[in-house]
Design a protein around this motif. Structure first.
Motif, PDB file in Angstrom:
ATOM      1  N   UNK A 166       0.809  -1.212   0.000  1.00 18.30           N
ATOM      2  CA  UNK A 166       0.000   0.000   0.000  1.00 18.30           C
ATOM      3  C   UNK A 166       0.843   1.262   0.000  1.00 18.30           C
ATOM      4  N   UNK A 167       0.154   2.413  -0.064  1.00 20.09           N
ATOM      5  CA  UNK A 167       0.874   3.685  -0.169  1.00 20.09           C
ATOM      6  C   UNK A 167       1.477   4.146   1.165  1.00 20.09           C
ATOM      7  N   UNK A 168       0.949   3.719   2.286  1.00 16.94           N
ATOM      8  CA  UNK A 168       1.467   4.138   3.581  1.00 16.94           C
ATOM      9  C   UNK A 168       2.297   3.013   4.182  1.00 16.94           C
ATOM     10  N   UNK A 169       3.425   3.372   4.754  1.00  7.97           N
ATOM     11  CA  UNK A 169       4.241   2.348   5.383  1.00  7.97           C
ATOM     12  C   UNK A 169       5.014   2.970   6.543  1.00  7.97           C
ATOM     13  N   UNK A 170       5.496   2.089   7.417  1.00  6.68           N
ATOM     14  CA  UNK A 170       6.261   2.500   8.579  1.00  6.68           C
ATOM     15  C   UNK A 170       7.735   2.279   8.261  1.00  6.68           C
ATOM     16  N   UNK A 171       8.572   3.272   8.552  1.00  8.26           N
ATOM     17  CA  UNK A 171       9.995   3.104   8.277  1.00  8.26           C
ATOM     18  C   UNK A 171      10.571   2.059   9.225  1.00  8.26           C
ATOM     19  N   UNK A 172      11.593   1.393   8.798  1.00  8.08           N
ATOM     20  CA  UNK A 172      12.166   0.321   9.594  1.00  8.08           C
ATOM     21  C   UNK A 172      11.543  -1.002   9.206  1.00  8.08           C
ATOM     22  N   UNK A 173      11.635  -1.975  10.074  1.00  7.32           N
ATOM     23  CA  UNK A 173      11.130  -3.299   9.754  1.00  7.32           C
ATOM     24  C   UNK A 173       9.641  -3.450  10.033  1.00  7.32           C
ATOM     25  N   UNK A 174       9.052  -2.498  10.696  1.00 12.28           N
ATOM     26  CA  UNK A 174       7.622  -2.555  10.937  1.00 12.28           C
ATOM     27  C   UNK A 174       7.256  -3.576  11.999  1.00 12.28           C
ATOM     28  N   UNK A 175       6.208  -4.352  11.756  1.00 12.18           N
ATOM     29  CA  UNK A 175       5.731  -5.277  12.786  1.00 12.18           C
ATOM     30  C   UNK A 175       6.707  -6.424  13.037  1.00 12.18           C
ATOM     31  N   UNK A 176       7.708  -6.622  12.184  1.00 15.13           N
ATOM     32  CA  UNK A 176       8.642  -7.729  12.389  1.00 15.13           C
ATOM     33  C   UNK A 176       9.792  -7.345  13.295  1.00 15.13           C
ATOM     34  N   UNK A 177       9.791  -6.149  13.897  1.00 11.09           N
ATOM     35  CA  UNK A 177      10.912  -5.718  14.737  1.00 11.09           C
ATOM     36  C   UNK A 177      10.873  -6.339  16.143  1.00 11.09           C
ATOM     37  N   UNK A 178       9.843  -7.070  16.464  1.00  9.03           N
ATOM     38  CA  UNK A 178       9.770  -7.694  17.789  1.00  9.03           C
ATOM     39  C   UNK A 178      10.394  -9.075  17.814  1.00  9.03           C
TER      40      UNK A 178
END
Length: 180
Positions: A166-178
């Motif tokens: 999609x057009x919006x995203x979170x910088x970094x690894x996102x939900x996989x950073x845990x």
């Protein structure tokens, strides 16, 4: 002598006199005119054997000889600037014959720009193996298509999947950073 023979001899005599008169006028004008096998010979001439005016091809090749269709189309392509696209099509069209069926089943050419052939392998293992065989592949391409068409290979593996959705995203690894 009958009338037909008299007319022919008189016609012949008229033509002979006209020729002698033309020769006399030419000599008076300063040109030397003689008689040769192929007609009048002017001074300074090569005796009727001028190479540019030769009417037969002879034993050697000549520009007037029949040409093959391939040489004519090659000349047209060169004149119109189509050579690079024809070379690209030749490399892509004969890829399986040039590199072999086994390599062609696992790798395919994607583009040819400025002598660099981009090849995409189906796995990283095949990409590594093709990099080891790069000089052999280049030699077989040069033998089949021609020298200078492909100067180097750029071999890549499969593209990694994108995690961006999609057009919006979170910088970094996102939900996989845990995970770590």
């Amino acid at each position: 002598m009958n009338d037909d023979q008299a007319e022919r001899s008189s016609g012949y005599e008229v033509a002979r006199r006209a020729l002698e008169q033309a020769r006399a006028e030419a000599q008076a004008a300063g040109k030397q005119v003689g008689r040769g096998r192929s007609g009048p010979i002017r001074s300074g001439s090569t005796g009727g054997r001028d190479r540019k005016r030769r009417r037969w091809s002879g034993a050697g090749p000549d520009s007037r000889d029949p040409q093959t269709l391939g040489s004519l189309t090659g000349a047209v392509a060169q004149a119109r600037g189509w050579s690079s696209k024809i070379n690209e099509g030749t490399v892509f069209g004969s890829w399986a014959a040039v590199v072999g069926a086994d390599i062609a089943a696992h790798a395919e050419p994607t583009s040819l720009t400025d002598g660099v052939l981009h090849v995409r392998a189906e796995s990283t293992a095949w990409a590594t193996q093709l990099r080891y065989m790069q000089s052999q592949i280049l030699a077989s391409i040069a033998a089949a298509v021609g020298h200078g068409v492909v100067k180097s290979l750029r071999i890549t593996g499969p593209a990694a999947p994108s995690w961006r959705k999609g057009p919006l995203h979170v910088s970094g690894r996102g939900p996989r950073d845990t995970y770590g």
